[in-house]
Enzyme design. Structure first.
Site, PDB file in Angstrom:
ATOM      1  CB  CYS A   2      -0.954   0.105   1.186  1.00  0.00           C
ATOM      2  SG  CYS A   2      -2.107  -1.262   1.296  1.00  0.00           S
ATOM      3  NE  ARG A  27       4.579   1.719  -0.254  1.00  0.00           N
ATOM      4  CZ  ARG A  27       5.630   1.462   0.505  1.00  0.00           C
ATOM      5  NH1 ARG A  27       6.843   1.642   0.036  1.00  0.00           N
ATOM      6  NH2 ARG A  27       5.487   1.021   1.732  1.00  0.00           N
ATOM      7  CD1 TRP A  74      -0.483  -6.530  -3.190  1.00  0.00           C
ATOM      8  CD2 TRP A  74      -0.527  -6.996  -1.006  1.00  0.00           C
ATOM      9  NE1 TRP A  74      -0.206  -7.873  -3.039  1.00  0.00           N
ATOM     10  CE2 TRP A  74      -0.230  -8.186  -1.710  1.00  0.00           C
ATOM     11  CE3 TRP A  74      -0.607  -7.052   0.387  1.00  0.00           C
ATOM     12  CZ2 TRP A  74      -0.009  -9.410  -1.079  1.00  0.00           C
ATOM     13  CZ3 TRP A  74      -0.395  -8.277   1.018  1.00  0.00           C
ATOM     14  CH2 TRP A  74      -0.096  -9.444   0.284  1.00  0.00           C
ATOM     15  CG  ASN A  98       1.796   0.694   4.214  1.00  0.00           C
ATOM     16  OD1 ASN A  98       2.942   1.098   4.167  1.00  0.00           O
ATOM     17  ND2 ASN A  98       1.508  -0.565   4.032  1.00  0.00           N
ATOM     18  N   GLY A  99      -0.454  -1.146   6.350  1.00  0.00           N
ATOM     19  CA  GLY A  99      -0.055  -2.025   7.451  1.00  0.00           C
ATOM     20  C   GLY A  99      -1.201  -2.935   7.841  1.00  0.00           C
ATOM     21  CD  GLU A 457      15.879 -13.724  -9.475  1.00  0.00           C
ATOM     22  OE1 GLU A 457      15.462 -14.251  -8.435  1.00  0.00           O
ATOM     23  OE2 GLU A 457      15.450 -12.625  -9.879  1.00  0.00           O
ATOM     24  CE  LYS A 461      12.486 -11.709 -11.153  1.00  0.00           C
ATOM     25  NZ  LYS A 461      13.273 -11.033 -10.166  1.00  0.00           N
ATOM     26  CD  GLU A 464       8.160 -11.247  -9.406  1.00  0.00           C
ATOM     27  OE1 GLU A 464       9.261 -11.534  -9.899  1.00  0.00           O
ATOM     28  OE2 GLU A 464       8.026 -10.427  -8.487  1.00  0.00           O
ATOM     29  CG  HIS A 480      17.824 -38.128  -6.905  1.00  0.00           C
ATOM     30  ND1 HIS A 480      18.235 -39.395  -6.589  1.00  0.00           N
ATOM     31  CD2 HIS A 480      18.949 -37.456  -7.269  1.00  0.00           C
ATOM     32  CE1 HIS A 480      19.553 -39.488  -6.724  1.00  0.00           C
ATOM     33  NE2 HIS A 480      20.005 -38.310  -7.146  1.00  0.00           N
ATOM     34  CE  LYS A 578      10.864  -3.136  -6.802  1.00  0.00           C
ATOM     35  NZ  LYS A 578      11.455  -4.261  -7.514  1.00  0.00           N
TER      36      LYS A 578
HETATM   37  C1  AGP Z   1      11.380 -10.061  -7.016  1.00  0.00           C
HETATM   38  O1  AGP Z   1      11.141 -10.134  -8.385  1.00  0.00           O
HETATM   39  C2  AGP Z   1      10.223 -10.211  -6.182  1.00  0.00           C
HETATM   40  N1  AGP Z   1       9.220  -9.253  -6.494  1.00  0.00           N
HETATM   41  C3  AGP Z   1      10.408 -10.494  -4.710  1.00  0.00           C
HETATM   42  O2  AGP Z   1      10.817 -11.820  -4.601  1.00  0.00           O
HETATM   43  C4  AGP Z   1      11.368  -9.615  -3.878  1.00  0.00           C
HETATM   44  O3  AGP Z   1      12.684  -9.850  -4.266  1.00  0.00           O
HETATM   45  C5  AGP Z   1      11.179  -9.928  -2.383  1.00  0.00           C
HETATM   46  O4  AGP Z   1       9.874  -9.609  -1.999  1.00  0.00           O
HETATM   47  C6  AGP Z   1      12.171  -9.228  -1.494  1.00  0.00           C
HETATM   48  O5  AGP Z   1      12.024  -7.838  -1.552  1.00  0.00           O
HETATM   49  P1  AGP Z   1      13.141  -6.892  -0.959  1.00  0.00           P
HETATM   50  O6  AGP Z   1      14.384  -7.122  -1.772  1.00  0.00           O
HETATM   51  O7  AGP Z   1      12.604  -5.507  -1.123  1.00  0.00           O
HETATM   52  O8  AGP Z   1      13.347  -7.269   0.464  1.00  0.00           O
END
Ligand code: AGP
Length: 583
Positions: A2, A27, A74, A98-99, A457, A461, A464, A480, A578
């Protein structure tokens, strides 16, 4: 999660709020809304959906107001909908939050009137109205003192040209110039307009009135606060020539790699300020992409610095029965410096009197304030939810630390310069790959050692931003169990950047081919050295031990271009935000 915004000044607040909301939209983007005081009367406009929808809605409402608050959400409590959108307005009060208010269900029992949303936040507006007989600041402070959980809150009171703000654990900044005062969850909103700002601390409250900000501590005493200078101010936050931030940020990788590295060339004390000789073990802790950077960091530190390492996912570390040793340095990695799980780990480690090093991208973020030592990735704002440039800067910084802490060697400037040389090598994935990749029902990413972390990674990506189910595995682990998944509908993306791994990789590729699986190879080695595959993805030919930086680039681009080909917005993937400021 948020984003919250507030404006008080000489100009019409609505364009100011909309502009700022677009900056903090990363956010959360489930719903958006604003409240303003139009000739003293409280007006609230909100909608399910993104800021663009709110903007359209506001075009039909010619309000004139110079004081207002705005929110982009969010969803935590209650699904994305207009009624769950903020601001929550009740009686004389309108609030944004926010929270999470953890005791909302108990507080609601004190408020007899029906609630119009399913949120935990609405109760704040009801409590303010219930205490409305008190003076503005006293009313606000009384309600804030009842809240448990985490919050950054702003409130407007009808009939009063004042804005009230409070925070606990979630960020809230205030900036002032001759024209206006703004509040924001993110400093990026202030760039280009303000030269200094105030960082509201936990339990502090501020009352903002025309040209003045009064700060109060938890006991209600007015306090003096020092403003901080806004540093490294980019002129604007824009997509430039790119359709999405993610593409722009991938193309910024050479520059941010260079600037992150260059800071150590300019000031080697940055490395030497940390008493590395005191530590016999390094423990990396982070979430998501930053956790992958931590896993890579553990490989680098064991390989180059010969220090035993461990890595943990922050949300798991919190509940593990960890044995704390003062000779362990805990390295917490975070782009935002706001991730709740990572912050809680930092607090837990500090409570055991152990040292922490935060590697953060956002200056003045909470993690950078509470860690024992801080180093920065110098990437500027990363706007896309999918982290790209910051991941590569984290790898660069960790590589640099691992290779230089024990050998008292200066930073080789020629390596820094060579990084810029591969700027033009970042080229799109050939479009012929895209119809093929969307046709696969199963996608696996595999690699060995560092390449396995790259596979993880790449898989994160890809899922996501393309919403495709995919899996990452070490090559040798396939047989395995997961080999049972392989058939003609499967694509296995094999990553190989280390020549000494080719034989083992070839065995794995043969096993996949024997089950009719399709293979795309990501390598910079001679393709003739490999067992049969269906296609090859090359990457910038920057010969370096930092192959993890170069090999992730085509995989980031593959995810990005697949998302765009599917008609998805890669900057704002569904269900995500984010900054993850809730545990
Ligand atoms: C990355 O593509 C993601 N959106 C997510 O995994 C992110 O890296 C994670 O939430 C950690 O965020 P931060 O680096 O702000 O702590």
């Amino acid at each position: 999660m948020c984003g919250i915004i507030g404006y008080m000044g000489k100009e019409d607040c609505i364009p100011q709020l909309l502009h700022a909301l677009k900056i903090v939209e990363y956010r959360g983007y489930d719903s958006a809304g604003i409240s303003c005081l139009d000739h003293g009367k409280l007006i609230t406009i909100k909608t399910k959906g993104k800021i663009a929808k709110l903007e359209t809605l506001l075009q039909h409402h010619p309000y004139h107001a110079t004081i207002g608050i705005g929110h982009t959400r969010w969803a935590t409590h209650g699904k994305p909908s207009t009624r769950n959108a903020h601001p929550h307005t009740y009686g004389h009060w309108s609030i944004i939050h926010n929270g999470i208010i953890e005791n909302a269900h108990i507080l609601k029992q004190e408020c007899p009137e029906p609630f119009s949303s399913q949120t935990d936040s609405e109760v704040i507006a009801h409590l303010l109205e219930k205490n409305n007989h008190l003076r503005g600041i006293d009313c606000f402070r009384k309600v804030i003192s009842q809240l448990q959980g985490t919050y950054a809150i702003a409130g407007l009171h009808e009939g009063e040209e004042s804005m009230y703000v409070a925070k606990y654990k979630n960020p809230l900044y205030i900036a002032q110039n001759n024209e206006s005062i703004m509040i924001s969850s993110d400093l990026a909103v202030f760039y280009g307009k303000f030269y200094s700002y105030y960082c509201l601390e936990d339990h502090e409250i501020a009352m903002i009135q025309e040209n003045s900000i009064t700060f109060y501590n938890q006991q209600g005493k007015s306090i003096a606060k020092q403003s901080l200078t806004l540093q490294n101010v980019p002129q604007t936050i824009s997509k430039g020539i790119y359709p999405y931030y993610m593409e722009k940020e991938i193309h910024e990788i050479p520059y941010v790699t260079q600037s992150t590295w260059q800071q150590f060339v300019e000031d080697e004390n940055l490395l030497h300020n940390i008493p590395w000789q005191n530590y016999t073990c390094i423990h990396f802790i982070a979430c998501g992409t930053a956790y992958h950077a931590g896993q890579m960091g553990a490989i680098y530190f064991e390989k180059y610095a010969h220090i035993p390492c461990k890595s943990s996912i922050a949300s798991e570390f919190l509940y593990e029965n960890t044995l704390f040793f003062p000779k362990t340095l805990y390295i917490l990695i975070s782009q935002s410096g706001e991730t709740a799980d990572t912050l809680s780990c930092c607090e837990k480690i500090k409570s055991h009197q152990c040292d922490t090093l935060a590697i953060v991208n956002v200056p003045h973020s909470r993690l950078s304030q509470i860690a024992t030592y801080v180093l920065h990735t110098l990437c500027g704002p990363e706007m896309s939810v999918a982290s790209t440039k910051v991941y590569t800067a984290q790898l660069t910084l960790l590589y640099l630390l691992a290779t230089h802490i024990h050998i008292e060697q200066s930073i080789p400037i020629e390596q820094v310069q060579s990084i810029l040389a591969f700027t033009d090598s970042i080229t799109p994935i050939p479009s012929s790959f895209l119809p093929k990749i969307v046709s696969y029902k199963k996608i696996l990413f595999v690699g060995k050692g560092e390449d396995y972390i790259t596979a993880k990674e790449a898989s994160l990506k890809f899922k996501e931003i393309t919403y495709t189910h995919c899996l990452a595995l070490p090559c040798g682990e396939l047989k395995h169990g997961s080999l049972a998944l392989i058939d003609a509908d499967s694509l296995v993306i094999v990553i190989c950047t280390k020549p000494n791994m080719i034989d083992k990789i070839n065995t794995c590729m043969e096993e996949i081919k024997a089950r009719n699986g399709h293979i795309w190879l990501v390598t910079n080695e001679n393709k003739k050295k490999f067992a049969p595959f269906d296609a090859i993805l090359s990457y910038p030919n920057w010969s370096t031990p930092l192959s993890a930086v170069t090999s992730i680039i085509p995989l980031q681009l593959l995810a990005y271009q697949t998302a765009v080909a599917k008609g998805l917005n890669p900057d704002q993937p569904r269900n995500l935000a984010k900054s993850v400021t809730v545990e």
